[in-house]
Design a protein around this motif. Structure first.
Motif, short mmCIF file in Angstrom:
data_model
loop_
_atom_site.label_atom_id
_atom_site.label_comp_id
_atom_site.label_asym_id
_atom_site.label_seq_id
_atom_site.Cartn_x
_atom_site.Cartn_y
_atom_site.Cartn_z
N ALA A 1 -13.44 17.77 19.88
CA ALA A 1 -12.19 17.73 20.64
C ALA A 1 -11.56 16.34 20.57
O ALA A 1 -10.33 16.20 20.50
CB ALA A 1 -12.46 18.13 22.08
N GLU A 2 -12.40 15.29 20.60
CA GLU A 2 -11.86 13.94 20.46
C GLU A 2 -11.21 13.73 19.09
O GLU A 2 -10.15 13.11 18.98
CB GLU A 2 -12.98 12.92 20.67
CG GLU A 2 -13.43 12.77 22.11
CD GLU A 2 -14.50 11.72 22.26
OE1 GLU A 2 -14.62 11.16 23.37
OE2 GLU A 2 -15.23 11.45 21.28
N HIS A 3 -11.84 14.25 18.05
CA HIS A 3 -11.27 14.12 16.70
C HIS A 3 -9.95 14.86 16.56
O HIS A 3 -9.13 14.50 15.71
CB HIS A 3 -12.27 14.63 15.65
CG HIS A 3 -13.44 13.72 15.44
ND1 HIS A 3 -13.31 12.40 15.07
CD2 HIS A 3 -14.78 13.94 15.57
CE1 HIS A 3 -14.50 11.83 14.97
NE2 HIS A 3 -15.42 12.75 15.26
N SER A 4 -9.73 15.87 17.39
CA SER A 4 -8.46 16.60 17.32
C SER A 4 -7.32 15.82 17.96
O SER A 4 -6.16 16.23 17.84
CB SER A 4 -8.60 17.97 17.99
OG SER A 4 -8.80 17.81 19.39
N GLY B 1 -5.21 23.31 18.86
CA GLY B 1 -6.18 24.29 18.39
C GLY B 1 -6.98 24.97 19.49
O GLY B 1 -7.69 25.94 19.21
N TYR B 2 -6.88 24.50 20.71
CA TYR B 2 -7.62 25.12 21.83
C TYR B 2 -6.66 26.06 22.56
O TYR B 2 -6.07 25.72 23.59
CB TYR B 2 -8.16 24.03 22.76
CG TYR B 2 -9.23 23.18 22.11
CD1 TYR B 2 -10.56 23.54 22.18
CD2 TYR B 2 -8.88 22.03 21.41
CE1 TYR B 2 -11.54 22.76 21.57
CE2 TYR B 2 -9.85 21.25 20.79
CZ TYR B 2 -11.18 21.63 20.87
OH TYR B 2 -12.15 20.86 20.27
N ARG B 3 -6.50 27.24 22.01
CA ARG B 3 -5.50 28.18 22.52
C ARG B 3 -5.87 28.76 23.88
O ARG B 3 -5.02 29.29 24.59
CB ARG B 3 -5.28 29.30 21.50
CG ARG B 3 -4.78 28.78 20.15
CD ARG B 3 -4.39 29.91 19.22
NE ARG B 3 -3.89 29.40 17.95
CZ ARG B 3 -2.65 28.98 17.75
NH1 ARG B 3 -1.78 29.03 18.75
NH2 ARG B 3 -2.28 28.52 16.57
N ARG B 4 -7.15 28.69 24.27
CA ARG B 4 -7.56 29.21 25.58
C ARG B 4 -7.66 28.12 26.64
O ARG B 4 -8.23 28.33 27.71
CB ARG B 4 -8.91 29.92 25.45
CG ARG B 4 -8.85 31.17 24.57
CD ARG B 4 -10.17 31.89 24.59
NE ARG B 4 -10.12 33.12 23.78
CZ ARG B 4 -11.14 33.97 23.66
NH1 ARG B 4 -12.30 33.72 24.27
NH2 ARG B 4 -11.00 35.05 22.92
#
Length: 245
Positions: free
Chosen positions: A186-189, A234-237
């Protein structure tokens, strides 16, 4: 032709032919002269041979007189074709010879001379970097580079209530290492303030999960805006959630 009666036991003498008969062809059976194109002999009725006219018949008769045999009229077209082929070969050889001589003349008279067969590629010279040496002649040892420490994950402030963005709820049965790997992803995103919460330590969460969150907010609106950003990464939820100790 007339024959005189014998005299005193001598053989009959042949009288010379008249000048009119000497210029004509004789019948092969009775010897009577006949015209050139006459079909039958007027004396014995023999069908007279017709002598063909033209170049090929004359050549055939000449062949028979010289060799005694004649292969047929087909020999003349064959000889003509052979002659044409020979002349064509001689002409082609002469043309090639002339072309080669002309090419040699052009090359010999060119001010630039004959071109080289191959052009050698330019030589490449590589310059090796020089390494400074110490007075003792040994190369210096490069300093060791220590890797930069990995930044720690965001920890939820102790005893504080607020809002956050829940990225994922990971069962504790999968292990904390799996949750840490998801947090680093998540950090890399590009998400900020990413951390892990053990849901069993907070009253507002269901126990048995590692909650992957992003950010600490004081209002729902701020958390909701951050959730929209997380969804675009990218975290659609992702959704806003209150955290209560």
């Amino acid at each position: 032709m007339t024959v005189s009666p014998p005299r005193n036991g001598e053989p009959p003498a042949e009288e010379p032919q008249s000048s009119e008969a000497a210029g004509r062809t004789l019948c092969p059976r009775c010897g009577t002269p006949h015209e050139l194109n006459q079909e039958y002999c007027l004396e014995c009725g023999l069908r007279l041979p017709v002598e063909a006219k033209g170049l090929v018949p004359r050549l055939g008769r000449a062949w028979r007189r010289q060799l005694g045999w004649y292969p047929g009229d087909w020999v003349w077209p064959s000889l003509l074709a052979l002659l044409i082929a020979a002349l064509a070969g001689i002409g082609a050889a002469a043309f090639v010879s002339h072309d080669q001589k002309r090419a040699g003349y052009v090359t010999g008279t060119s001010p630039f001379g004959a071109p080289p067969a191959t052009i050698p590629p330019p030589e490449r010279t590589t310059t090796m970097p020089t390494v400074p040496t110490t007075q003792t002649g040994t190369q210096p040892v490069p300093p060791k580079q220590t890797p930069s420490p990995t930044p720690a994950l965001k920890a939820w402030p102790a005893g504080k209530s607020g809002w956050t963005v829940v990225l994922a709820s990971l069962p504790t049965a999968n292990g904390r290492a799996f949750a840490l790997a998801q947090a680093r992803a998540a950090e890399h995103s590009g998400l900020q303030a990413v951390g892990i919460i053990d849901s069993s330590q907070y009253a507002s969460l269901h126990p048995g999960y590692y909650v992957l969150f992003s950010g600490v907010y004081t209002s729902f609106d701020d958390a909701n805006t951050a959730a929209t950003t997380a969804q675009s990464r990218g975290y659609r939820r992702a959704y806003p959630r209150p955290i209560t100790p």
